[in-house]
Design an enzyme around this catalytic site. Sequence first.
Site, PDB file in Angstrom:
ATOM      1  N   ASP A   1     -26.310 -31.759 -17.802  1.00 22.77           N
ATOM      2  CA  ASP A   1     -26.240 -30.453 -16.889  1.00 22.77           C
ATOM      3  C   ASP A   1     -25.309 -29.305 -17.888  1.00 22.77           C
ATOM      4  O   ASP A   1     -24.192 -30.223 -18.958  1.00 22.77           O
ATOM      5  CB  ASP A   1     -25.186 -30.558 -16.058  1.00 22.77           C
ATOM      6  CG  ASP A   1     -25.010 -29.232 -15.049  1.00 22.77           C
ATOM      7  OD1 ASP A   1     -25.503 -28.892 -15.232  1.00 22.77           O
ATOM      8  OD2 ASP A   1     -23.911 -29.783 -14.225  1.00 22.77           O
TER       9      ASP A   1
ATOM     10  N   GLY B   1     -17.516 -23.872  -8.560  1.00 21.59           N
ATOM     11  CA  GLY B   1     -16.112 -24.258  -8.349  1.00 21.59           C
ATOM     12  C   GLY B   1     -15.456 -24.308  -8.810  1.00 21.59           C
ATOM     13  O   GLY B   1     -15.526 -24.977 -10.270  1.00 21.59           O
TER      14      GLY B   1
ATOM     15  N   HIS C   1     -27.288 -23.037  -9.484  1.00 15.96           N
ATOM     16  CA  HIS C   1     -25.375 -23.685 -10.180  1.00 15.96           C
ATOM     17  C   HIS C   1     -24.091 -22.759  -9.202  1.00 15.96           C
ATOM     18  O   HIS C   1     -24.600 -21.567  -8.797  1.00 15.96           O
ATOM     19  CB  HIS C   1     -25.029 -22.960 -10.916  1.00 15.96           C
ATOM     20  CG  HIS C   1     -25.485 -23.999 -12.484  1.00 15.96           C
ATOM     21  ND1 HIS C   1     -25.097 -24.628 -13.501  1.00 15.96           N
ATOM     22  CD2 HIS C   1     -27.412 -24.097 -12.859  1.00 15.96           C
ATOM     23  CE1 HIS C   1     -26.262 -25.626 -14.382  1.00 15.96           C
ATOM     24  NE2 HIS C   1     -27.561 -24.697 -14.112  1.00 15.96           N
TER      25      HIS C   1
ATOM     26  N   ASN D   1     -27.577 -27.408  -7.636  1.00 19.18           N
ATOM     27  CA  ASN D   1     -26.576 -28.131  -8.077  1.00 19.18           C
ATOM     28  C   ASN D   1     -25.002 -28.737  -7.607  1.00 19.18           C
ATOM     29  O   ASN D   1     -24.725 -27.462  -7.005  1.00 19.18           O
ATOM     30  CB  ASN D   1     -25.784 -27.766  -9.892  1.00 19.18           C
ATOM     31  CG  ASN D   1     -27.158 -27.636 -10.984  1.00 19.18           C
ATOM     32  OD1 ASN D   1     -28.012 -27.997 -10.614  1.00 19.18           O
ATOM     33  ND2 ASN D   1     -26.633 -27.566 -12.059  1.00 19.18           N
TER      34      ASN D   1
ATOM     35  N   THR E   1     -18.956 -29.758  -6.554  1.00 19.37           N
ATOM     36  CA  THR E   1     -17.643 -29.796  -6.138  1.00 19.37           C
ATOM     37  C   THR E   1     -17.272 -30.701  -4.372  1.00 19.37           C
ATOM     38  O   THR E   1     -16.587 -31.084  -4.323  1.00 19.37           O
ATOM     39  CB  THR E   1     -17.273 -28.295  -4.808  1.00 19.37           C
ATOM     40  OG1 THR E   1     -17.052 -27.673  -6.810  1.00 19.37           O
ATOM     41  CG2 THR E   1     -15.647 -28.514  -4.928  1.00 19.37           C
TER      42      THR E   1
END
Length: 302
Positions: free
Chosen positions: A81, A195, A230, A252, A255
């Site tokens: 990632d 996040g 994301h 994705n 957090t």
Amino acid sequence: MKEVNEIMNKAWRLGILIPAFNVAYLPMVKTIVDTLKEERTFGLVEVSRPDVEKFGAKSFASVAEEFYKYADLYYTRLHLDHIPVIDEDGNIVDWERLIKESLDLGYHSVMIDGSRLPLEENIACTKKVVEMAHPRNIPVEAELGAVFGHEKGPLPPYEELFNSKKGFTSIESAEIFVRETNVDWLSVAIGNIHGAISGVAKDQKKISAKLDIEHLKKLKEVTQRPLVLHGGSGIRIEYLRLAIENGITKINIGTEIRQAYEKGLKESDNDISFACKRVAYKIRELIDLYGIKNSVEKLYSS
């Protein structure tokens, strides 16, 4: 065994979401792969530079070693990632070395993030990664637009960002980008936000983000390939369901499961087993929320 790009493309055609769970701490790898298998849900295990440098994933090699120790490839694959060309602190990254290292380690897909570059430079970097990865039959994810949240310092109020469409992926640029790069998956900015990864904010509940679905529909039309969201933690479910119907194939999640792990450690006097149970509970909760339990049945059907 189907290649991951084949699975992603089928998910895109069928409107099935593939979750990608970030490994912020190494013990999370086994928890993620075990939970996906138990839920018969296809998902990705992924790791980014902040997971390694700012949390406890240790290294890309360590994550790969843990993954191959425990993973059943029927249910999961390993994704690299967010390898940025310029990182959230403004530093130049040795991205070619990191991509090559991960390809050599057996990662099944990789991401290059040139979104902080002008379009032409983003295209050039992405093309180079495609040239590195495609001969190995490894798909490439890239990013276009600005998914805010990792930068130092406070952001403008979320509603201000959303209403101004600041950082949103340009429709015209997206069409040019996919044509010029032949990238497999494209991470887009349509209201989603990362996040925080530093300071007090990294421990706080994320903003409840919304998504510009009309903008997404136009991106789907011009790109015609799996789109990636994301900053998936905290997005309102009503927006997420519409996003899945309109081209978002991969989301994705970082957090929510990182904070679940950290909270579990605090509540149990650093009992890793307890922290991992908190992560597993959160993953099951998200799988139910997304409606993707037993997704392997459809993804592997002929």
